[in-house]
Design an enzyme around this catalytic site. Structure first.
Site, PDB file in Angstrom:
ATOM      1  N   LYS A  30       0.807  -1.220   0.000  1.00 24.68           N
ATOM      2  CA  LYS A  30       0.000   0.000   0.000  1.00 24.68           C
ATOM      3  C   LYS A  30       0.844   1.276   0.000  1.00 24.68           C
ATOM      4  O   LYS A  30       0.636   2.174  -0.816  1.00 24.68           O
ATOM      5  CB  LYS A  30      -0.866  -0.069   1.269  1.00 24.68           C
ATOM      6  CG  LYS A  30      -1.816   1.022   1.462  1.00 24.68           C
ATOM      7  CD  LYS A  30      -2.704   0.671   2.649  1.00 24.68           C
ATOM      8  CE  LYS A  30      -1.897   0.418   3.909  1.00 24.68           C
ATOM      9  NZ  LYS A  30      -1.826   1.541   4.819  1.00 24.68           N
ATOM     10  N   THR A  31       1.804   1.308   0.923  1.00 22.57           N
ATOM     11  CA  THR A  31       2.620   2.518   1.016  1.00 22.57           C
ATOM     12  C   THR A  31       3.471   2.695  -0.234  1.00 22.57           C
ATOM     13  O   THR A  31       3.662   3.811  -0.716  1.00 22.57           O
ATOM     14  CB  THR A  31       3.535   2.445   2.254  1.00 22.57           C
ATOM     15  OG1 THR A  31       2.741   2.064   3.370  1.00 22.57           O
ATOM     16  CG2 THR A  31       4.152   3.787   2.535  1.00 22.57           C
ATOM     17  N   GLU A  61      -5.261   4.828   4.555  1.00 18.88           N
ATOM     18  CA  GLU A  61      -6.159   4.278   5.585  1.00 18.88           C
ATOM     19  C   GLU A  61      -7.563   4.865   5.491  1.00 18.88           C
ATOM     20  O   GLU A  61      -8.130   5.313   6.487  1.00 18.88           O
ATOM     21  CB  GLU A  61      -5.596   4.557   6.989  1.00 18.88           C
ATOM     22  CG  GLU A  61      -4.148   4.177   7.188  1.00 18.88           C
ATOM     23  CD  GLU A  61      -3.951   2.704   7.503  1.00 18.88           C
ATOM     24  OE1 GLU A  61      -4.895   1.918   7.306  1.00 18.88           O
ATOM     25  OE2 GLU A  61      -2.841   2.350   7.922  1.00 18.88           O
ATOM     26  N   GLN A 120      -9.310  -3.669   8.097  1.00 20.22           N
ATOM     27  CA  GLN A 120      -8.396  -3.107   9.093  1.00 20.22           C
ATOM     28  C   GLN A 120      -8.952  -1.843   9.721  1.00 20.22           C
ATOM     29  O   GLN A 120      -8.211  -1.020  10.252  1.00 20.22           O
ATOM     30  CB  GLN A 120      -7.033  -2.834   8.462  1.00 20.22           C
ATOM     31  CG  GLN A 120      -6.307  -4.109   8.071  1.00 20.22           C
ATOM     32  CD  GLN A 120      -4.889  -3.847   7.607  1.00 20.22           C
ATOM     33  OE1 GLN A 120      -4.052  -3.373   8.360  1.00 20.22           O
ATOM     34  NE2 GLN A 120      -4.611  -4.132   6.346  1.00 20.22           N
ATOM     35  N   ARG A 124       0.695  -8.541  10.947  1.00 21.27           N
ATOM     36  CA  ARG A 124       1.963  -7.807  11.089  1.00 21.27           C
ATOM     37  C   ARG A 124       3.139  -8.754  10.945  1.00 21.27           C
ATOM     38  O   ARG A 124       4.267  -8.346  10.738  1.00 21.27           O
ATOM     39  CB  ARG A 124       2.085  -7.125  12.468  1.00 21.27           C
ATOM     40  CG  ARG A 124       1.114  -6.027  12.816  1.00 21.27           C
ATOM     41  CD  ARG A 124       0.941  -5.025  11.749  1.00 21.27           C
ATOM     42  NE  ARG A 124      -0.199  -5.396  10.923  1.00 21.27           N
ATOM     43  CZ  ARG A 124      -0.486  -4.820   9.761  1.00 21.27           C
ATOM     44  NH1 ARG A 124       0.281  -3.876   9.288  1.00 21.27           N
ATOM     45  NH2 ARG A 124      -1.540  -5.197   9.060  1.00 21.27           N
TER      46      ARG A 124
END
Length: 774
Positions: free
Chosen positions: A65-66, A253, A283, A627
DNA sequence: ACGGACAGTTTTTTT
DNA sequence: AACTGTCCGT
């Protein structure tokens, strides 16, 4: 270190048509683009290159995503689709913002600094500072943190003779915050919303609170968004200017946006409509802060031409971890639905997720510490993390890690800027910067003791209110110069001196003056306690932070209100201990997930609230599991001490919701009771063990389950306010009695008491027997 | 004005 | 356990 410099106004004031690009290569080079895009997969590439119109990127955990976000910004700038300052990228946390900033810098160099990149609150603040007068504030307004807000609300409630015990400022703050998150000022608050609120007359108190904030020239966190939105909404011309500026808006987000953020984005994106939102409905973990998963669920209704792209290739975790996480989240209803799969280039051979049960949280913590010791070989400690549900759980891990000699850092929790001495010092500086700040003034006016008591302050407060001035301002005019009022004049003179010094001296020097001349430093230095020593050290550290990083008092105060010192991961090599919320957006090779017990995780409040809250807890569990890159350990305990009381625990329902083929369970209970020898118990099912254990023992008679050899005996003395009664132990007016039949308390002689117990130490001795009786 | 003793409450996550 | 608020003696 500042995400973006608030003093840098040039990119805005120059009409954007005339603005020259600084440092951007005007000629587009194909090889640059190739370098930028070559490592992306097909899905990611599409998300980067779909530049026109609204775009929703559904990005599961670990799908890059980033990378997509930063590459997209770099791509837009390199392809000359916009100039850096015409691009806005909003995140939720400072951590995410600084990571993006760093990555972007590595891609395109210093021009990255011109991109409007920051948290919602920071960008809101930037806009609000420029136009504060539009909402009746001067541009040097203060930002109230949660603590300030509580105090102000408490003050107001007390003025209206509300019983603060019954109606806590905190619950009022939550209600007011929910109004703000929905985008309503007191004037526009719908009656229905007020009626539905859990606090009586909340609309009235909301109005009162906003008025008080205005007289104090302050705003709270939510105001940064609400008021910056109001400014633009009420000034179409101004809004047009911003809409014209932001050719591209990117949001990270998106599943965690609330209504005001949604409106804010919609308004700013109105110009070009190039709004790219990235998020994952699985999330969404901030509904208690007003986040509406619905925002992401109905994105395509709001922007009918919007394209949706799904990123489903996971580059982070093993198949086992993904399988465990997916089978758990599948229990939630109303998802947009994604199927995470291990990226073909990333097939990792994995281990099952380990599940372990422990006798108590101390054993759990020591197991983790030992396991870390064992795992540190060939690994960086910072590749390991302990993710807890609530901050109080971090304590025992700290203890275990320091005993094992393992470097660790607790992220969040007790923050530097929330320590008493630091808050006091900040209050001093706030009064220097903004004398109208009554809250800050009251905090430190008699700290150190200056002979200014509550009675005198009451008089001053009344006088100030009648003359419509701040406390600080009204000191001179007060018709008395005796006792406390003489002292008040002295302290005011000091503040005036510091304000004057600020004109001629560097901020650091003035801060130092404030600390020493106020007598505040002396106050702690004179105290011999261990605690005071630490406080003196902290104050010294604060000064050095100021001298290294802050040139102006405004910059400093802004930083402390918006950026928490623990926002960023430590650069040192150490194990990170943090909450599940704090872990979002991060990854570790091995993750420990302790405290999976009913009431802890899922949290009791969510169990009381019902299915919707429980689903959020499940998403939180999902975040935790995903994670992990290689290994995850879930654990729970049979006994837990919460707020000084022992309680029995039962393993979390989430454990049984995970497909057992991804789990490997083993017991580490190690109890000394006869229970251990029972053959009919299956130790491979520790979570069943825990519940069976307490079902068998819970209401048992005192001696049941004890073998004579494991029964110990100890004597203890009763404290002053304790006595043994027929049913238990009396302490003050409170009566406690034994629970679970673990032991028997017997009065022996006077205040000597003999207690039978099972394998527990002296300190723990009493607590399990004591339970408050209503 | 100030400190000590006592009673009673707390009970998630964060910008 | 740790914290706050109140009462009361100095």
């Amino acid at each position: 270190m500042d995400i973006f410099d608030l003093t840098d106004d040039e990119s805005f004031d120059v009409p954007f048509e005339a603005k020259e690009q600084k440092g951007v290569r005007n000629v587009y080079k194909e090889d640059q683009e190739n370098a930028l895009l070559k490592s992306l997969n097909k899905e990611q590439l599409e998300a980067v290159q779909t530049t026109e119109g609204a775009l929703l990127v559904l990005a599961g955990a670990g799908t890059g995503k980033t990378r997509v976000l930063t590459t997209r910004i770099a791509y837009l700038i390199q392809k000359n689709l916009c100039r850096p300052y015409e691009c806005m990228a909003v995140t939720f946390t400072n951590k995410a913002a600084s990571e993006m900033k760093e990555r972007l810098f590595n891609m395109i160099g210093p021009v990255a600094g011109d991109v409007w990149l920051g948290t919602f609150h920071k960008i809101g603040l930037k806009i609000l500072r420029r136009h504060a007068q539009e909402v009746g504030l001067s541009s040097d307004f203060n930002i109230f943190n949660q603590d300030d807000s509580f105090r102000l609300l408490k003050l107001i409630l007390k003025e209206y003779d509300v019983d603060v015990k019954k109606y806590s400022p905190k619950s009022l703050a939550e209600v007011i915050d929910s109004f703000k998150n929905k985008g309503f000022l007191p004037e526009s608050l719908p009656k229905s919303l007020e009626a539905g609120a859990s606090f009586p007359k909340s609309g009235f108190f909301y109005r009162e609170y906003q008025e008080r904030l205005r007289t104090l020239n302050a705003v709270d966190f939510s105001d940064l968004l609400l008021l910056s939105f109001e400014v633009l909404k009420n000034n179409p011309e101004l809004a047009l200017k911003y809409q014209h500026q932001f050719r591209y808006i990117l949001v990270d987000e998106y599943q965690d946006t609330n209504i005001i953020q949604y409106l804010w984005l919609k308004l700013l994106a109105k110009g070009y409509g190039n709004l790219c939102c990235v998020g994952d409905d699985d999330q969404s973990i901030y509904s208690w802060r007003g986040a509406e998963v619905e925002n992401i669920l109905r994105f395509s209704e709001d922007y009918p031409k919007a394209k949706t792209i799904r990123l489903e290739s996971n580059y982070r975790s093993t198949a086992e971890i993904l399988g465990a996480a997916s089978s758990l989240i599948a229990h939630n209803k109303g998802r947009l639905g994604k199927t995470l799969r291990v990226a073909p280039t990333h097939l990792l051979e994995g281990k099952q997720v380990e599940v372990k049960g422990f006798w108590d949280s101390k054993k759990e913590a020591y197991f983790v510490a030992e396991d870390v010791s064992y795992n540190r070989k060939g690994r960086r400690l910072s590749d390991l993390a302990v993710l807890v549900r609530a901050n109080f759980q971090t304590r025992e891990f700290e203890e275990a890690f320091s005993k094992e000699g393992i470097a660790y850092k607790v992220i969040g929790g007790f923050r530097f800027y929330e320590r008493e001495e630091i808050k006091d010092m900040i209050a001093y500086l706030r009064v220097v910067a903004q004398p109208k700040d009554d809250m800050a003034f009251e905090r430190i006016v008699n700290k150190p003791k200056r002979g200014i008591g509550a009675a005198s302050l009451d008089k001053l407060r009344e006088f100030a209110a009648s003359s419509h001035q701040s406390l600080f301002e009204s000191i001179d005019a007060y018709p008395s110069n005796k006792g406390a009022f003489a002292h008040l004049r002295e302290i005011k003179a000091l503040f005036v001196k510091w304000q004057e010094d600020l004109e001629v001296l560097p901020f650091f020097e003035v801060a130092k003056e404030v600390l020493y001349e106020s007598g505040y430093m002396k106050m702690w230095k004179d105290e011999a306690s261990f605690e005071a020593k630490g406080k003196v050290e902290n104050l010294g550290e604060l000064l050095s932070v100021i001298s290294a990083d802050f040139e102006t008092i405004t910059a400093f105060l802004e930083h402390v209100s918006l950026v928490m010192d623990t926002d960023e991961l430590s650069k040192d090599d150490c194990v990170n201990i943090m909450t599940l919320h704090g872990a979002k957006g991060l990854e570790f090779s091995k993750v420990y997930l302790p405290g999976w017990e009913e009431g802890i995780f899922p949290h009791q409040k969510s169990l009381d609230e019902g299915e919707k809250a429980l689903e959020e807890e499940r998403r939180l569990a999902y975040v935790g599991l995903t994670r992990a890159k290689e290994e995850a350990v879930i654990s729970f305990v049979a006994n837990r001490q919460v707020y000084g009381q022992w309680q029995a625990s039962i393993a979390s329902r989430f454990l049984s919701e995970i497909d057992s083929k991804y789990l490997k369970t083993s017991s580490q209970m190690g109890m000394q009771s006869s229970f251990e020898n029972k053959e009919d118990e299956n130790f491979d099912e520790p979570y069943q063990n825990a519940s069976n254990f307490f079902r068998n023992r819970g209401a048992a008679s005192p001696q049941k389950g004890f073998s004579n050899s494991s029964l110990s005996r100890s004597t203890t003395s009763l404290k002053k306010n304790e006595a043994v009664t027929e049913n238990g132990i009396k302490r003050g007016s409170q009566v406690y009695h034994e629970i679970f039949g673990y032991g028997v308390a017997v009065q022996v002689d006077g205040n000597k008491v003999e207690v039978y117990f099972e394998g527990l130490g002296r300190k723990k001795l009493m607590s399990p027997f004591l339970e408050k009786v209503k």
